[in-house]
Motif scaffolding. Structure first.
Motif, mmCIF file in Angstrom:
data_model
loop_
_atom_site.group_PDB
_atom_site.id
_atom_site.type_symbol
_atom_site.label_atom_id
_atom_site.label_comp_id
_atom_site.label_asym_id
_atom_site.label_seq_id
_atom_site.Cartn_x
_atom_site.Cartn_y
_atom_site.Cartn_z
ATOM 1 N N ALA A 30 -1.839 8.085 -1.086
ATOM 2 C CA ALA A 30 -2.940 8.315 -0.192
ATOM 3 C C ALA A 30 -2.533 9.995 0.368
ATOM 4 C CB ALA A 30 -3.132 7.424 1.134
ATOM 5 N N ALA A 31 -1.583 10.358 0.871
ATOM 6 C CA ALA A 31 -1.285 11.676 0.995
ATOM 7 C C ALA A 31 -1.716 12.655 0.369
ATOM 8 C CB ALA A 31 0.392 11.613 1.498
ATOM 9 N N PHE A 59 -4.554 0.872 -0.596
ATOM 10 C CA PHE A 59 -3.773 -0.375 -0.783
ATOM 11 C C PHE A 59 -2.486 -0.262 -0.051
ATOM 12 C CE2 PHE A 59 -6.977 -0.715 -4.285
ATOM 13 C CZ PHE A 59 -7.103 -1.846 -4.148
ATOM 14 N N PRO A 60 -2.325 -0.569 1.137
ATOM 15 C CA PRO A 60 -1.077 -0.180 1.612
ATOM 16 C C PRO A 60 0.361 -1.115 1.053
ATOM 17 C CG PRO A 60 -2.531 -1.072 3.766
ATOM 18 C CD PRO A 60 -3.156 -1.105 2.226
ATOM 19 N N LYS A 61 1.270 -0.231 0.851
ATOM 20 C CA LYS A 61 2.362 -0.666 -0.161
ATOM 21 C C LYS A 61 2.977 -2.112 0.125
ATOM 22 C CE LYS A 61 6.647 0.753 -2.071
ATOM 23 N NZ LYS A 61 7.604 2.013 -2.343
ATOM 24 N N ALA A 62 3.021 -2.344 1.541
ATOM 25 C CA ALA A 62 3.554 -3.498 1.939
ATOM 26 C C ALA A 62 2.616 -4.782 1.346
ATOM 27 C CB ALA A 62 3.581 -3.526 3.470
ATOM 28 N N GLY A 68 2.758 -9.268 -4.850
ATOM 29 C CA GLY A 68 3.485 -9.531 -6.156
ATOM 30 C C GLY A 68 2.934 -8.341 -7.120
ATOM 31 N N VAL A 69 2.497 -7.355 -6.777
ATOM 32 C CA VAL A 69 1.990 -6.158 -7.421
ATOM 33 C C VAL A 69 3.124 -5.185 -7.639
ATOM 34 C CG1 VAL A 69 0.367 -4.189 -7.841
ATOM 35 C CG2 VAL A 69 -0.560 -6.409 -6.961
ATOM 36 N N MET A 70 3.553 -4.632 -8.762
ATOM 37 C CA MET A 70 4.534 -3.889 -9.209
ATOM 38 C C MET A 70 3.804 -2.433 -9.414
ATOM 39 S SD MET A 70 7.437 -3.758 -12.093
ATOM 40 C CE MET A 70 6.868 -2.827 -13.171
ATOM 41 N N ILE A 71 4.562 -1.552 -8.565
ATOM 42 C CA ILE A 71 3.899 -0.095 -8.701
ATOM 43 C C ILE A 71 4.943 0.638 -9.374
ATOM 44 C CG2 ILE A 71 3.234 2.063 -7.571
ATOM 45 C CD1 ILE A 71 2.700 -0.075 -5.032
ATOM 46 N N GLY A 107 -6.172 -2.772 2.153
ATOM 47 C CA GLY A 107 -6.142 -2.539 3.471
ATOM 48 C C GLY A 107 -7.581 -2.362 4.126
ATOM 49 N N TRP A 108 -8.091 -1.070 3.306
ATOM 50 C CA TRP A 108 -9.538 -0.613 3.885
ATOM 51 C C TRP A 108 -10.103 0.179 2.885
ATOM 52 C CZ3 TRP A 108 -5.075 1.166 5.802
ATOM 53 C CH2 TRP A 108 -4.766 2.479 5.792
#
Length: 113
Positions: A30-31, A59-62, A68-71, A107-108
């Motif tokens: 996002a940054a 999508f906030p990382k937390a 269970g999504v791996m980035i 998230g939003w």
């Protein structure tokens, strides 16, 4: 009174538990796109024939990790399913996901005219 575009987009989501299938999912931190307007976003993300306005799913990382999504960093092999011929190391996308992204990880939504 008319809804804000981001609110209207959220209300139009299907309610399916899977928001984005993994094979169609890539992410940009996002940054890297904060405060970027639609026309600049099109160039930055190499969106080709797409034109603004754009809808950004945040999508906030937390939330992703809890779902269970791996980035991970992308690899050239990731370009094959979508026949993405413009992929270059270090280019867009910045991150890939190896699981479907559920609606509960959203998230939003941001509207980018």
């Amino acid at each position: 009174m008319q809804e804000e575009p981001a609110t209207a987009a959220f209300n139009d989501l299907s309610g399916d538990p899977i928001l984005l299938p993994a094979e169609h999912s890539w992410m940009v931190p996002a940054a890297n796109v904060a405060e970027t307007a639609g026309s600049a976003l099109r160039r930055q993300l190499q969106l080709g024939g797409s034109r603004p306005p754009f809808i950004m799913f945040i999508f906030p990382k937390a939330l992703l990790c809890a779902a269970g999504v791996m980035i991970r960093e992308p690899r050239g092999f990731d370009a094959l399913p979508g026949r993405n011929l413009q992929w270059t190391p270090g280019g867009v996308p910045d991150e890939r996901v190896d699981n479907d992204i559920p609606l509960l990880a959203l998230g939003w939504i941001e509207w980018r005219p």
